[in-house]
Each structure stands twice: as structure tokens, then as C-alpha cells.
Design an enzyme around this catalytic site. Structure first.
Site, PDB file in Angstrom:
ATOM      1  N   ASP A 445       0.591  -1.059   0.203  1.00  0.00           N
ATOM      2  CA  ASP A 445       0.398  -0.136  -0.157  1.00  0.00           C
ATOM      3  C   ASP A 445       1.071   1.078   0.080  1.00  0.00           C
ATOM      4  O   ASP A 445       2.425   1.315   0.174  1.00  0.00           O
ATOM      5  CB  ASP A 445      -0.850   0.451   1.343  1.00  0.00           C
ATOM      6  CG  ASP A 445      -2.044   0.924   0.977  1.00  0.00           C
ATOM      7  OD1 ASP A 445      -2.284   1.784   0.224  1.00  0.00           O
ATOM      8  OD2 ASP A 445      -3.156   0.738   1.252  1.00  0.00           O
ATOM      9  N   ASP A 509     -11.005   1.892  -3.500  1.00  0.00           N
ATOM     10  CA  ASP A 509     -11.720   1.265  -1.231  1.00  0.00           C
ATOM     11  C   ASP A 509     -12.834   1.412  -1.894  1.00  0.00           C
ATOM     12  O   ASP A 509     -13.241   0.502  -0.613  1.00  0.00           O
ATOM     13  CB  ASP A 509     -11.122   2.331  -0.870  1.00  0.00           C
ATOM     14  CG  ASP A 509      -9.430   1.759  -0.192  1.00  0.00           C
ATOM     15  OD1 ASP A 509      -8.229   1.457  -0.593  1.00  0.00           O
ATOM     16  OD2 ASP A 509      -8.975   3.407   0.658  1.00  0.00           O
TER      17      ASP A 509
HETATM   18  C1  GLA Z   1      -5.966   2.184   2.302  1.00  0.00           C
HETATM   19  C2  GLA Z   1      -6.137   1.119   1.586  1.00  0.00           C
HETATM   20  C3  GLA Z   1      -7.193  -0.024   2.138  1.00  0.00           C
HETATM   21  C4  GLA Z   1      -6.786  -0.478   3.578  1.00  0.00           C
HETATM   22  C5  GLA Z   1      -5.703   0.296   4.454  1.00  0.00           C
HETATM   23  C6  GLA Z   1      -5.640   0.179   5.648  1.00  0.00           C
HETATM   24  O1  GLA Z   1      -6.378   2.579   2.564  1.00  0.00           O
HETATM   25  O2  GLA Z   1      -6.957   1.375   0.499  1.00  0.00           O
HETATM   26  O3  GLA Z   1      -8.341  -1.682   1.210  1.00  0.00           O
HETATM   27  O4  GLA Z   1      -5.763  -1.118   3.258  1.00  0.00           O
HETATM   28  O5  GLA Z   1      -5.279   1.026   4.023  1.00  0.00           O
HETATM   29  O6  GLA Z   1      -4.965   1.387   6.290  1.00  0.00           O
END
Ligand code: GLA
Length: 705
Positions: A445, A509
Site C-alpha cells: 500500500d 477502496d
Molecule cells: C488503504 C487501502 C485499504 C486498506 C487501508 C488500511 O486505505 O486502500 O484497502 O488496506 O489502507 O489502512
């Protein structure tokens, strides 16, 4: 006398004319030309005469224009030597042919500057890869200001531009504009690919999903960039794609070389689906990392199921429930490492949290393996929270401007990935994690914008992006079977350079299935289904609050790399069964979905449709979705493209049928056994299904009889 050369791939020809000086001219980038065509004819036919109030020797659009000769559009390259005048003029041009590639050397003998431009065409798909390498042969420093990866004079049929905007949880918002005077440009300064992505296309005025001419350009770069389509007052149009460099970012020492990222381009005579077709095959055969088992296992992800509220015992319970519905990979998202209870701390401390996992990850991994699954884990290696051991030990390792504040985003700072000591430290931490634990998959990420993009007092955005690639490459070499997913607050790092290292991307997301229809559709403009993570999320959706039927959510997620991102224990028995049925359907059809030819379109009254047809057109699976109420009670029939016109297909509608729609289907009994139609009927007349109600999604399976 100009030299003419061409390279051919798929249905495409790229042909150029190189004079002895000046940048080469594009003769043709489009449908494949006959092998014996005399390219000088194209040159002769496109010669222009003198016109008033312009240069005495007209400058024609070229593949790498520089301003010194009198080019008034955006130059593909600009910069200046210490004490120099920056007036780049190509005084010598040479051309070399290597199989399916053309390499051109442009030299400015006065400035002692050289550019090597290379164009390689993929023999199967016709996708063109274009890049430039800049050489400073001078004994003075050269301050490079711009060096595009591609610069293409556009064909006269190109009247429109199509690209995307997007933001967090709102990725994939397409827009189409008519080209007029001036420029359309998109500059990304966020240090990631950015939510809007790095793809654009020019189209003829009639081009749509299935038909018409399209030229698409994608910049394969996960950092700052600029995309540009410019219409000059003379009417000439140019498309450029390349890095966005900050002033002073690239200072080339005497003898130095600077390489641009690669830009990929393709032309289609079959609308946007033709672009997707070429890119999907290209990504499958030339981009995706080898050595990875290509069966896309069904994921479970803990984020929307538990957020930060988990420990070993609760994850074991979740894992058992996940295995019970057919999940194959259990991914522990954010929260597993030392001291991480929310998003305010601990990024950088990649050690297993002993409060949650008293005996490390091993007991969980054993449990997950016993259930027949493998384990994935979330990491965010480029980031550090000020509240972390790493930051307390190395406060100078983050990207920062000297004597200035260090503004955070999601409470975090970006590590200086251009530093080898920072990369070595991260490698050691991640290498230990992967060596001590049987981990099959990393969700990588990146939840911050890169600002100020500075290293050791100098602008350094591109070097920081390259540092991330270097870390990933080293980790992949050490752990070649570990798959990586590219996520950046959802879909902010989706591009073909990261996909050389990652097997899939997380496009958003938002798991709201109505949003996902659009987001996945536009991710699929260049990415094949198996590379786009698609999870069934909770209802109501945590981001949009929308409630949607399980079958609708699951069907939309099936057209991707399927996962589940909610607590299966909280589902009522019917929804759990529906979800399990779709997981089984995905397993049955993933071989087809992840190798076939994908066509997306809108039905005659606006339903979203997709069909994935096997290479020999023996089998296909279609998905037709209606998000909102149709304007008429009888929805327009679905006309299917991509089938073998000479064939007949037996059609079945996999269970469970959409709730309301199933009352309205004609001759339900006949459908239960499947019905057979000729491809011509399916293409011309189409199939009438009850598709007027909102939140309806039909799966349609077609098998050649
Ligand atoms: C980001 C990612 C999510 C999740 C969060 C965790 O927002 O896009 O899918 O993994 O971080 O903190």
C-alpha cells in the site's frame, strides 16, 4: 533523400521518415499497411506547400521536437547547459533497425547533446513501446527540464479526447472532450500514478465501444507525470506523455545518461474494445511477472471485516468462516505489526505485534494452511509514522525540506526511497518477514502524496519512484513466488510499470458494486480481468452507505480477481449461500475470464454489459447489470458481440436469478434447461431478459453447440 522505415505488429504499422537532420517524422501509426507499399508515397502525399507568415523552410511535426529549430508547440525535450543557451537543434540523425524496433539517434553537435529514441512494436498485438535516453556529451552540467517518453503527431481523424478523472473511492470517471484550440493536459504531482491514472485516448467523432478509430497512450510510470494533447494554431495536433520534472530535478553530469519511462501506445479500428483487446493480450504476455502461478485464488481481506479490531483468535475464527464459503487466500490487512492500533502510529516497524500474536504469525499461518488456504499480508513499506521506532531512530530518513515543517497525511511521512540505506533497511525488514513466515502475497500500500519531493536538499520525485521499483525488484528476486498487489489508497498506483512487479492492482477502496461497475470497466480499458482486484463488500457499504443485493455484489466482483472483504459470520444464511454459490461460479469460470477476450459496452438502453469470449469462441460468459430503474418497463434486448457468427450457442442463466426479475422472465421452464440460438440472432436481434429493475445483474453463459 529521407530514409523510410516501418515496423509491424498485429494489425498495426508504425512508419517513419528520417532526414539527415531534424527529428524523424511520423508517416503512419495505424492500420497495417501492405508489405510492398512504397513509404515514400505517404511522404510525397503529405508534403505541404509554403504559407504566409511562417518559417521559410516549414518545420513539420516530428517525433521529438525541440524548440531551437522553430517549433512552437510543446517541445518533447528542453533543458540548458551551464552557461548555455538551451536552443536544441538536431543537426544529425541516424537510424537503426532491430527486428521489431527502430532506434534513432538525434544529435545536437553544438550543444553536445544526444537523444536515443526507441520504438518497439509487439509483433502479436501491435502495442508500441516508446522511450528516450538522453546523453550529455558536454563537459558542462545539463539541466534537463522536459524529456517526454512519447510525442506523436496526431492523425486528422482524431477529433476527441477521452481520459479519466478520479479521486479516493471515486476512481475511473471517464470524460470525453472535443479537441479545439489550445491544450488538454493532466499533470500529476502526487508521487504516485494518481487516482486519474496515466492513460488517454484520441478518437474519431463516431468512435464508441465497438467501432471507430482510437489511438490510446499509456505512460508506464508510478510517479509524477504529464499527459498532453495540444492543438497548435496551425491545426497540427500532438500527443505527449512523459515525466513531470520539477525545476532542477535532473542535473546531468558530463557524460551522464537519463532514461525516460516507457510509454505504450496502440491504435484500434474497433473502438475502445479494440484498444482493450490489444492491451489485455500485451499485459498478459509481456508485462505481468513470470514465475507466478496464474490461477487467481479467491481472496479474503480483513480490512472491511475487522479494520484494526483483531487478534490471533478472532482471525482464526474469520479464517474458518472464510474457508467455509470457498475462500482460498486469507489476507491480513493493516494492524498486524508492533503497536499499530489505528492509523496514527507504527508504520515503519514491520515486526509482528506480540500483543495480538503472542507466538508470532506461525499459529495463524498453520491454521490457515490447515484450512487449505495460503496467507497474504498488508505492508506499506515506503511510509513512516512520526510515532514509530523507525522515525525515532532515523528522523532524517523521511522525505522533507530542510528547516521546514513536515506536514503529514493520514498521520504519515514518505521515506526517502532514493537512499540506498533506507532501501537496505526496508529490504532487511521485509526479507525477514517473508523468510520467517510462509507468506504467499503482499498487499503493498502507499497512502500518502509525495511532498515535498525532496532528497538531501534537491528535488527528487523521479528518483524516489525509482527507489520503490528497486526495493520491489530486490524483494521479488529474493522471494520470487511471493505475489504483490499494488494498492495506493485504492487505485492511485495502477500502471504498467508497477504491473511488471505486481500481479494485480486494487483499483478502489470502494467496494460498492454500483461504483465498481464503472471503476472496473475503466480499469479494464488496459488491464485484463485477472489483474483487477474485485471484492464483495458489506451492505450497507461502509463508504457509500448503499445497500445492494448479494447476488448483484458478487456478480460484479466475479468479473475481476474475486475476493471477499466482510465478515462472513455476519451474513444471514441466504446471503452466505448466495456468496458461496458465486465463489464456486468464479472458480468454474475463472479459466475463461482470465484468458478470454473481454468486450464491454452499454446496451441499447444503457445497461452495462461485458462478455468474455474464449480464444476459439467456443464459450463465453456475459454479465449484464442495471444499476438504476430503466426508463421503460421492457428493457432493450442485449446484443452480444465477439461470438463466432457461423456458430450456434446454448445459453444458460446461472442461478440464482435476480429476485424481482425472475418473476418476469419469459418461459422460465425453457430457460431452466438452457436455450440455443444462432450467433447471428444473438448479435442482431439480441436476447430479451427482464432487465428493467434496479440492481439487477444477469450472468449469461454461452457454449458452442
Ligand atoms: C488503504 C487501502 C485499504 C486498506 C487501508 C488500511 O486505505 O486502500 O484497502 O488496506 O489502507 O489502512
Amino acid at each position: 533523400m529521407p530514409r523510410y522505415e516501418r515496423i509491424d505488429g498485429g494489425e498495426t504499422t508504425f512508419a517513419i521518415a528520417a532526414d539527415e537532420s531534424g527529428a524523424p517524422r511520423l508517416l503512419h501509426f495505424g492500420r497495417r499497411l501492405p508489405d510492398d507499399l512504397d513509404l515514400s508515397e505517404i511522404d510525397a502525399a503529405s508534403r505541404i506547400g509554403p504559407r504566409e507568415s511562417t518559417l521559410d523552410v516549414p518545420i513539420r511535426p516530428s517525433l521529438y521536437p525541440a524548440a531551437g529549430m522553430g517549433w512552437f508547440g510543446e517541445p518533447a525535450i528542453s533543458g540548458v547547459h551551464d552557461g548555455g543557451d538551451g536552443a536544441i537543434c538536431w543537426s544529425e540523425t541516424t537510424l537503426e533497425r532491430r527486428d521489431h524496433a527502430l532506434v534513432m539517434r538525434l544529435v545536437d553537435q553544438r550543444m553536445l547533446l544526444r537523444v536515443e529514441l526507441s520504438y518497439a512494436i509487439d509483433p502479436d498485438t501491435g502495442v508500441l513501446a516508446s522511450r528516450a535516453a538522453i546523453y550529455n556529451d558536454n563537459d558542462k552540467i545539463f539541466r534537463l527540464q522536459q524529456a517526454d517518453s512519447v510525442c506523436l503527431p496526431l492523425p486528422s481523424w482524431a477529433t476527441d479526447i477521452l481520459s479519466m478523472s478520479g479521486d479516493w473511492s471515486r476512481e475511473g470517471q471517464p470524460f470525453r472532450l472535443a479537441l479545439s484550440s489550445g491544450a488538454w493536459s493532466q499533470t500529476n504531482r502526487t508521487g504516485r500514478t494518481g487516482f486519474p491514472g496515466s492513460t488517454f485516448a484520441v478518437l474519431d467523432p463516431t468512435a464508441d465501444d465497438h467501432a471507430g478509430r482510437v489511438l490510446a497512450v499509456h505512460l508506464a510510470w508510478s510517479g509524477n507525470h504529464r499527459l498532453l494533447v495540444e492543438t497548435l494554431p496551425s491545426g497540427e495536433r500532438m500527443a505527449n506523455a512523459g515525466l513531470h520534472l520539477a525545476p532542477g530535478e535532473v542535473e546531468m553530469a558530463p557524460g551522464g545518461v537519463f532514461e525516460t519511462p516507457i510509454a505504450y501506445a496502440c491504435v484500434s479500428d474497433h473502438g475502445l474494445n479494440g484498444v482493450s483487446d490489444a492491451f489485455h493480450s500485451f499485459v498478459r504476455t509481456r508485462i505481468l511477472p513470470r514465475r507466478i502461478n496464474n490461477v487467481r485464488r479467491v481472496h479474503f481481506n480483513s480490512w472491511e471485516a475487522a479494520y484494526f479490531a483483531f487478534d490471533e483468535a478472532s482471525l482464526k475464527e474469520l479464517a474458518s468462516a472464510a474457508a467455509g464459503i470457498g475462500i482460498e487466500r486469507f489476507v491480513v490487512d493493516d494492524g498486524w505489526f508492533t503497536g499499530r492500533h489505528d492509523d496514527t502510529s507504527s508504520l515503519g516497524d514491520w515486526r509482528v505485534d506480540r500483543e495480538r500474536f503472542a507466538n508470532g504469525l506461525a499459529p495463524l499461518i498453520e491454521h490457515v494452511h490447515r484450512l487449505g488456504m495460503d496467507l497474504g499480508i498488508w505492508v506499506e513499506p515506503e511510509m513512516v509514522n512520526p510515532d514509530s521506532d523507525l522515525y525515532r531512530t532515523h528522523p532524517d530518513w523521511c522525505v522533507h525540506a530542510r528547516d521546514a515543517e513536515r506536514p503529514t497525511m493520514r498521520n504519515q511521512l514518505w521515506l526517502d526511497m532514493s537512499r540506498s540505506d533506507v532501501r537496505d533497511h526496508l529490504f532487511e525488514q521485509l526479507d525477514r518477514l517473508l523468510s520467517e513466515n510462509d507468506i504467499a502475497y503482499l498487499k503493498w500500500d502507499c497512502n500518502r502524496f509525495l511532498f515535498p519531493a525532496v532528497s538531501a536538499g534537491f528535488p527528487a520525485a523521479a528518483d524516489i519512484t525509482r527507489g520503490t521499483y528497486a526495493l520491489m525488484d530486490r524483494l521479488r528476486a529474493a522471494h520470487p513466488s511471493v505475489e504483490i498487489e499494488s494498492c495506493a489508497s485504492g487505485g492511485a498506483r495502477v500502471d504498467l510499470e508497477i504491473l511488471k512487479r505486481a500481479t494485480r492492482v486494487w483499483p478502489s477502496d470502494s467496494t460498492d458494486a454500483i461504483e465498481r461497475v464503472r471503476i472496473q470497466r475503466w480499469a479494464n480499458l488496459i488491464l485484463p480481468l485477472e489483474t483487477v482486484g474485485a471484492h464483495v463488500g458489506p451492505s450497507p457499504n461502509p463508504i457509500t452507505g448503499r445497500e445492494l443485493p448479494m447476488a448483484f455484489r458478487a456478480r460484479v466482483a466475479m468479473f475481476g480477481h474475486l475476493g471477499v472483504e466482510m465478515d462472513p459470520r455476519k451474513l444471514d444464511p441466504k446471503d452466505r449461500e448466495t456468496l458461496a454459490i458465486h465463489i464456486a461460479l468464479y472458480k468454474r469460470f475463472r479459466g475463461l475470464l482470465h484468458s478470454g477476450r473481454l468486450l464491454r459496452w452499454r446496451s441499447d438502453d444503457g445497461a452495462d454489459a461485458a462478455i468474455c469470449v474464449s480464444k476459439n469462441a467456443d464459450e463465453a460468459l456475459a454479465l449484464v447489470c442495471r444499476a438504476e430503474v430503466a426508463s421503460r418497463a421492457q428493457a432493450a434486448p442485449i446484443r452480444f458481440p465477439g461470438l463466432d457468427r457461423a456458430a450456434r450457442y446454448r445459453i444458460t442463466l446461472p442461478d440464482p436469478w435476480p429476485e424481482i426479475a425472475k418473476r418476469r422472465i419469459h418461459d422460465a421452464d425453457a430457460w431452466l434447461g438452457g436455450r440455443t440460438f444462432s450467433a447471428r440472432v444473438l448479435e442482431e436481434t439480441g436476447l430479451s431478459l427482464p432487465l428493467a429493475d434496479p440492481q439487477t445483474a444477469w450472468l449469461i453463459h454461452l457454449a458452442r453447440t
